[in-house]
Motif scaffolding. Structure first.
Motif, PDB file in Angstrom:
ATOM      1  N   CYS A  17       0.835  -1.202   0.000  1.00 47.79           N
ATOM      2  CA  CYS A  17       0.000   0.000   0.000  1.00 47.79           C
ATOM      3  C   CYS A  17       0.873   1.256   0.000  1.00 47.79           C
ATOM      4  O   CYS A  17       0.631   2.217  -0.730  1.00 47.79           O
ATOM      5  CB  CYS A  17      -0.893  -0.045   1.240  1.00 47.79           C
ATOM      6  SG  CYS A  17      -1.655   1.496   1.722  1.00 47.79           S
ATOM      7  N   VAL A  18       1.933   1.228   0.814  1.00 44.85           N
ATOM      8  CA  VAL A  18       2.839   2.373   0.941  1.00 44.85           C
ATOM      9  C   VAL A  18       3.555   2.652  -0.373  1.00 44.85           C
ATOM     10  O   VAL A  18       3.735   3.808  -0.779  1.00 44.85           O
ATOM     11  CB  VAL A  18       3.856   2.113   2.064  1.00 44.85           C
ATOM     12  CG1 VAL A  18       4.979   3.126   2.018  1.00 44.85           C
ATOM     13  CG2 VAL A  18       3.162   2.142   3.411  1.00 44.85           C
ATOM     14  N   LYS A  19       3.965   1.610  -1.060  1.00 44.83           N
ATOM     15  CA  LYS A  19       4.671   1.791  -2.327  1.00 44.83           C
ATOM     16  C   LYS A  19       3.796   2.518  -3.345  1.00 44.83           C
ATOM     17  O   LYS A  19       4.253   3.397  -4.069  1.00 44.83           O
ATOM     18  CB  LYS A  19       5.125   0.427  -2.879  1.00 44.83           C
ATOM     19  CG  LYS A  19       6.299  -0.177  -2.120  1.00 44.83           C
ATOM     20  CD  LYS A  19       6.689  -1.519  -2.728  1.00 44.83           C
ATOM     21  CE  LYS A  19       7.878  -2.119  -1.991  1.00 44.83           C
ATOM     22  NZ  LYS A  19       9.109  -1.324  -2.191  1.00 44.83           N
ATOM     23  N   LYS A  20       2.510   2.155  -3.377  1.00 43.71           N
ATOM     24  CA  LYS A  20       1.607   2.842  -4.309  1.00 43.71           C
ATOM     25  C   LYS A  20       1.431   4.306  -3.899  1.00 43.71           C
ATOM     26  O   LYS A  20       1.459   5.206  -4.734  1.00 43.71           O
ATOM     27  CB  LYS A  20       0.253   2.140  -4.346  1.00 43.71           C
ATOM     28  CG  LYS A  20      -0.717   2.839  -5.297  1.00 43.71           C
ATOM     29  CD  LYS A  20      -2.076   2.220  -5.310  1.00 43.71           C
ATOM     30  CE  LYS A  20      -2.991   2.981  -6.269  1.00 43.71           C
ATOM     31  NZ  LYS A  20      -4.365   2.458  -6.275  1.00 43.71           N
ATOM     32  N   PHE A  21       1.251   4.504  -2.615  1.00 42.26           N
ATOM     33  CA  PHE A  21       1.078   5.864  -2.107  1.00 42.26           C
ATOM     34  C   PHE A  21       2.281   6.736  -2.456  1.00 42.26           C
ATOM     35  O   PHE A  21       2.136   7.860  -2.930  1.00 42.26           O
ATOM     36  CB  PHE A  21       0.879   5.810  -0.587  1.00 42.26           C
ATOM     37  CG  PHE A  21       1.080   7.121   0.111  1.00 42.26           C
ATOM     38  CD1 PHE A  21       0.169   8.156  -0.033  1.00 42.26           C
ATOM     39  CD2 PHE A  21       2.185   7.333   0.911  1.00 42.26           C
ATOM     40  CE1 PHE A  21       0.354   9.361   0.612  1.00 42.26           C
ATOM     41  CE2 PHE A  21       2.377   8.531   1.565  1.00 42.26           C
ATOM     42  CZ  PHE A  21       1.464   9.553   1.413  1.00 42.26           C
ATOM     43  N   ALA A  22       3.484   6.210  -2.230  1.00 43.60           N
ATOM     44  CA  ALA A  22       4.697   6.979  -2.504  1.00 43.60           C
ATOM     45  C   ALA A  22       4.830   7.313  -3.987  1.00 43.60           C
ATOM     46  O   ALA A  22       5.229   8.419  -4.363  1.00 43.60           O
ATOM     47  CB  ALA A  22       5.914   6.201  -2.028  1.00 43.60           C
ATOM     48  N   ARG A  23       4.460   6.362  -4.842  1.00 46.16           N
ATOM     49  CA  ARG A  23       4.567   6.590  -6.285  1.00 46.16           C
ATOM     50  C   ARG A  23       3.561   7.636  -6.740  1.00 46.16           C
ATOM     51  O   ARG A  23       3.894   8.552  -7.500  1.00 46.16           O
ATOM     52  CB  ARG A  23       4.344   5.275  -7.040  1.00 46.16           C
ATOM     53  CG  ARG A  23       4.374   5.432  -8.545  1.00 46.16           C
ATOM     54  CD  ARG A  23       4.267   4.100  -9.248  1.00 46.16           C
ATOM     55  NE  ARG A  23       5.433   3.271  -9.007  1.00 46.16           N
ATOM     56  CZ  ARG A  23       5.625   2.070  -9.574  1.00 46.16           C
ATOM     57  NH1 ARG A  23       4.717   1.588 -10.405  1.00 46.16           N
ATOM     58  NH2 ARG A  23       6.708   1.381  -9.310  1.00 46.16           N
ATOM     59  N   GLU A  24       2.306   7.514  -6.268  1.00 42.96           N
ATOM     60  CA  GLU A  24       1.275   8.452  -6.706  1.00 42.96           C
ATOM     61  C   GLU A  24       1.555   9.874  -6.225  1.00 42.96           C
ATOM     62  O   GLU A  24       1.277  10.841  -6.923  1.00 42.96           O
ATOM     63  CB  GLU A  24      -0.094   7.983  -6.191  1.00 42.96           C
ATOM     64  CG  GLU A  24      -0.658   6.784  -6.918  1.00 42.96           C
ATOM     65  CD  GLU A  24      -2.088   6.499  -6.511  1.00 42.96           C
ATOM     66  OE1 GLU A  24      -2.557   7.096  -5.525  1.00 42.96           O
ATOM     67  OE2 GLU A  24      -2.734   5.684  -7.202  1.00 42.96           O
ATOM     68  N   CYS A  25       2.097   9.979  -5.032  1.00 46.48           N
ATOM     69  CA  CYS A  25       2.342  11.306  -4.458  1.00 46.48           C
ATOM     70  C   CYS A  25       3.752  11.813  -4.738  1.00 46.48           C
ATOM     71  O   CYS A  25       4.124  12.900  -4.264  1.00 46.48           O
ATOM     72  CB  CYS A  25       2.091  11.265  -2.947  1.00 46.48           C
ATOM     73  SG  CYS A  25       0.403  10.826  -2.522  1.00 46.48           S
ATOM     74  N   LYS A  26       4.536  11.011  -5.456  1.00 44.75           N
ATOM     75  CA  LYS A  26       5.894  11.389  -5.846  1.00 44.75           C
ATOM     76  C   LYS A  26       6.743  11.789  -4.630  1.00 44.75           C
ATOM     77  O   LYS A  26       7.421  12.815  -4.615  1.00 44.75           O
ATOM     78  CB  LYS A  26       5.857  12.536  -6.866  1.00 44.75           C
ATOM     79  CG  LYS A  26       5.123  12.160  -8.162  1.00 44.75           C
ATOM     80  CD  LYS A  26       5.071  13.313  -9.140  1.00 44.75           C
ATOM     81  CE  LYS A  26       4.335  12.918 -10.414  1.00 44.75           C
ATOM     82  NZ  LYS A  26       4.250  14.037 -11.384  1.00 44.75           N
ATOM     83  N   LEU A  27       6.667  10.920  -3.611  1.00 46.79           N
ATOM     84  CA  LEU A  27       7.439  11.168  -2.392  1.00 46.79           C
ATOM     85  C   LEU A  27       8.838  10.594  -2.533  1.00 46.79           C
ATOM     86  O   LEU A  27       9.033   9.522  -3.119  1.00 46.79           O
ATOM     87  CB  LEU A  27       6.742  10.524  -1.187  1.00 46.79           C
ATOM     88  CG  LEU A  27       5.349  11.059  -0.836  1.00 46.79           C
ATOM     89  CD1 LEU A  27       4.784  10.287   0.338  1.00 46.79           C
ATOM     90  CD2 LEU A  27       5.423  12.546  -0.503  1.00 46.79           C
ATOM     91  N   ARG A  28       9.798  11.289  -1.983  1.00 48.31           N
ATOM     92  CA  ARG A  28      11.168  10.804  -1.997  1.00 48.31           C
ATOM     93  C   ARG A  28      11.512  10.200  -0.643  1.00 48.31           C
ATOM     94  O   ARG A  28      10.914  10.524   0.370  1.00 48.31           O
ATOM     95  CB  ARG A  28      12.135  11.941  -2.311  1.00 48.31           C
ATOM     96  CG  ARG A  28      11.957  12.519  -3.712  1.00 48.31           C
ATOM     97  CD  ARG A  28      12.969  13.620  -3.968  1.00 48.31           C
ATOM     98  NE  ARG A  28      12.839  14.163  -5.321  1.00 48.31           N
ATOM     99  CZ  ARG A  28      13.596  15.135  -5.798  1.00 48.31           C
ATOM    100  NH1 ARG A  28      14.533  15.697  -5.016  1.00 48.31           N
ATOM    101  NH2 ARG A  28      13.422  15.568  -7.032  1.00 48.31           N
TER     102      ARG A  28
END
Length: 417
Positions: free
Chosen positions: A185-196
């Motif tokens: 779930c976190v991986k998708k969230f990070a990708r969608e929100c472009k978090l580093r």
């Protein structure tokens, strides 16, 4: 010839199987009543998916998420001579053949099947009841999902510093499935929100010195490798001594801060069993049954599912709580009630539980088949999905089973990367 009332307490895997099998063999000859406090049968094996389904369509009542694992009894018993009574069991008396519910109704019976499952246990640890998110009911899973969603959205708006700290207490299969799925779930969230960087830090606490002591070393290493790949840190030998609002304290003096604490550490027998006069219980509160799932003092009373204490004579140990074992209990209980009616010798339960499939994040699982065959990856995930579909078909009309399966796939694979 009518056989009277067969009363089934609990609509879990064992209770539903007992009811369906009895209806199939007895039909109108019996008055079959299933008592459960919910209007639905909860598909527990997918509860971790509900907790971690970030990005699923939300509404004020989380209907979409609930419909993925809550299977209405009216759909299961459609067209069948089975009555579902929505109520909680208060107490009972085996001598009088009476069960009383919170609706004020006393239900007389000719045969009784006790399948009340289990409830979460805090093991007497301070703070568990007040500060952690439990993981036993549908509302528990929804609450975790809501909290994770809130945390992610706060981070996306810049209102919360990263990483979000997720602490999961209990490294059995449920804890492993939950932690790894949150990792997906976190991986998708990070990708969608472009978090580093690292958006979350997920820690899984295991009271044992090593993960899953009852599996082989090879199986354990496969699962550990997947935990690492999903960004889950495993802390072994971690006996929790107390919990505060955002902190776990271990017996060895270490402490861990968290934004959400999830409790998957264990279950106990439901307390209501102590209020059913005549039940034989272990010191831990489980119902004692013989090899035929029967109570010898009361031949018309059977026990099934997680609430029973059944000794496996092959290992001299109590059998574990597993969904497919509970279904076997339901089949045998139904057969043995029929055998009592017909005056035949009862069938003995010979448990086999060396087979399992553990989803470990995304479209990946580790499976152990008969003969000790172990495999992992996408093929094992597909195997698990086939098992789910097979179960749905076994309890629902075919079209409704396919509809439920498709709904699960659509919602639960949204996070898979």
């Amino acid at each position: 010839m009518r056989t009277g009332t067969i009363l089934i307490l609990g609509g879990g895997f064992a209770g539903v199987r007992t009811a369906l099998d009895l209806e199939k063999t007895l039909g109108a000859r019996a008055n079959i009543i299933l008592v459960d406090k919910n209007p639905y049968h909860l598909f527990l094996p997918a509860l971790y998916e509900v907790a971690a389904a970030y990005g699923a369509p939300h509404d004020p009542y989380t209907i979409m998420l609930r419909r993925t694992v809550a299977i209405p009894f009216k759909d299961i018993f459609e067209g069948k001579r089975i009555t579902h009574m929505q109520a909680s069991v208060l107490d009972g008396d085996l001598e009088r053949r009476i069960i009383r519910t919170d609706t004020g109704i006393e239900i007389p019976y000719d045969f009784l099947v006790v399948g009340l499952g289990s409830e979460a246990s805090d093991f007497g640890i301070s703070g568990v009841t007040d500060y952690v998110y439990g993981f036993k009911t549908l509302d528990d899973a929804i609450a975790i999902n809501t909290r994770l969603t809130d945390l992610f959205q706060e981070a996306e708006r810049g209102e919360r510093r990263l990483p979000i700290r997720v602490l999961v207490c209990g490294a059995g299969f449920t804890g492993i499935e939950t932690a790894t799925e949150i990792g997906s779930c976190v991986k998708k969230f990070a990708r969608e929100c472009k978090l580093r960087g690292q958006p979350t830090h997920i820690t899984l606490f295991d009271a044992n010195s090593d993960l899953l002591p009852n599996v082989s070393d090879g199986e354990r290493e496969r699962i550990k490798t997947r935990l690492t790949a999903r960004g889950v840190a495993l802390v072994s030998g971690a006996r929790v001594s107390s919990i505060e609002s955002s902190c776990i304290h271990l017996a060895d003096g270490r402490s861990f801060d968290g934004d959400i604490i999830i409790w998957t550490a264990g279950v106990r027998a439901p307390g209501v069993l102590e209020r059913i006069h005549g039940l034989d219980l272990t010191p831990q509160g489980k119902m004692v049954v013989d090899e035929q799932l029967n109570m010898r003092r009361y031949p018309n009373v059977f026990g099934v599912g997680d609430a029973i204490h059944f000794m496996d004579h092959a290992t001299q140990k109590p059998i574990p709580a597993m969904a497919y074992l509970a279904m076997d209990h339901g089949k045998i209980a139904a057969q043995n009630i029929l055998r009592v009616i017909e005056g035949k010798e009862l069938r003995t339960h010979k448990p086999s539980y060396g087979v399992w499939v553990a989803p470990v994040g995304g479209k990946y699982a580790v499976a152990r088949l008969p003969g000790g065959i172990v495999f992992g990856g996408f093929a094992a995930w597909l195997f698990r999905e086939f098992i789910d579909l097979h179960y749905f078909i076994s309890i629902l009309p075919f079209k409704k089973a396919l509809s439920l399966f498709w709904r699960e796939i659509k919602v639960f694979t949204a996070n898979d990367l």
